[in-house]
Design an enzyme around this catalytic site. Structure first.
Site, short mmCIF file in Angstrom:
data_model
loop_
_atom_site.label_atom_id
_atom_site.label_comp_id
_atom_site.label_asym_id
_atom_site.label_seq_id
_atom_site.Cartn_x
_atom_site.Cartn_y
_atom_site.Cartn_z
N LYS A 20 0.19 15.55 -9.54
CA LYS A 20 0.71 15.42 -10.94
C LYS A 20 1.87 16.37 -11.31
O LYS A 20 2.86 16.02 -11.84
CB LYS A 20 -0.25 14.81 -12.10
N TYR A 55 -5.72 16.30 -7.50
CA TYR A 55 -4.97 15.56 -8.44
C TYR A 55 -3.93 16.18 -9.44
O TYR A 55 -2.87 15.73 -9.38
CB TYR A 55 -5.98 14.61 -9.45
N ASP A 109 0.96 -1.18 0.00
CA ASP A 109 0.27 0.03 -0.24
C ASP A 109 0.91 1.21 -0.04
O ASP A 109 1.46 1.51 1.01
CB ASP A 109 -0.70 -0.03 1.22
N ARG A 169 14.19 7.79 -5.60
CA ARG A 169 15.24 8.07 -4.76
C ARG A 169 16.03 7.00 -4.59
O ARG A 169 17.34 6.83 -4.68
CB ARG A 169 14.92 8.66 -3.24
#
Length: 225
Positions: free
Chosen positions: A150, A146, A53, A114
């Site tokens: 993004k 949203y 998750d 990362r």
């Protein structure tokens, strides 16, 4: 053959992308929340699977470590997972919705990028593909949260490209347009099929070594902007 980690693999684009890449002989770790869909993918393709998750800050790190162990390294990270809880006006979104979208759409892919950067720097090669959306190129009402996430990932990905490329690592920001997935409340047969999007993404793994696709925008024929 490349060793690939795909997030958001239990539906839509990620599900088709796992099938497509496995059919081309790549080793794939598919991740998602739906254990039944992961089992189905494993049966269909023979891929490795990890249930996770991404809204939990630790699980992206745990799944990355497990994926690298399963694959014996990592050549390609595809940050495909994304979600939009609902469309609503700016005066209607909740803190919980904002935090959830931040965790899945921005924090998780940033953390995975990362970690991938650390591994790929040592290998002096690799590829990171961030699946964004043409929503990041527009300003649609009722899509504020949203869009913000993004666009945030798009900015992060652009800087990742500059930091990664000197180390032989390719970074691509993808901006697919309308796709007929269960992400939408109603069927949109005029939009791109998830399999078509998957096949388009798969082409990035086959580009010549001296070509880096920094950004790619692609839409269904019904969309002209």
């Amino acid at each position: 053959m490349k060793r690939v980690l795909i997030t958001g693999a239990t539906s839509g684009i990620g599900f088709e992308l796992t099938k497509t890449l496995c059919s081309k002989g790549h080793m794939v770790v598919a991740t998602g929340r739906n254990s039944d869909k992961l089992a189905e993918l494993c049966k269909l393709t023979g891929c490795y699977t990890i249930q996770a998750d991404l809204s939990d800050s630790q699980q992206p790190l745990e799944l990355f470590t497990e994926a690298v162990e399963k694959l014996g390294g990592l050549d390609v990270l595809i940050n495909n997972a994304g979600m939009n809880s609902r469309k609503c006006g700016i005066d209607e979104f909740t803190v919980e919705e904002f935090d959830h979208q931040y965790a899945v759409n921005l924090r998780a892919p940033a953390l995975l990028s990362r970690e991938a950067l650390k591994v790929m720097k040592l290998a002096k090669s690799g590829q990171i593909i961030n699946v964004l959306s043409t929503v990041a190129k527009r300003s649609n009402e009722t899509m504020s949260v949203y869009t913000a996430m993004k666009q945030g990932l798009a900015g992060f990905s652009a800087i990742l490209m500059k930091e990664a490329q000197p180390h032989g690592i390719k970074v691509t920001s993808l901006f697919p347009g309308g796709t007929d997935t269960n992400f939408r409340e109603v069927d949109r047969p005029q939009y791109m099929h998830p399999k078509s999007v998957a096949e388009t993404i798969a082409l990035l793994l086959e580009l010549p070594q001296d070509v880096v696709m920094h950004e790619m925008v692609f839409r269904p024929p019904v969309e002209i902007e």
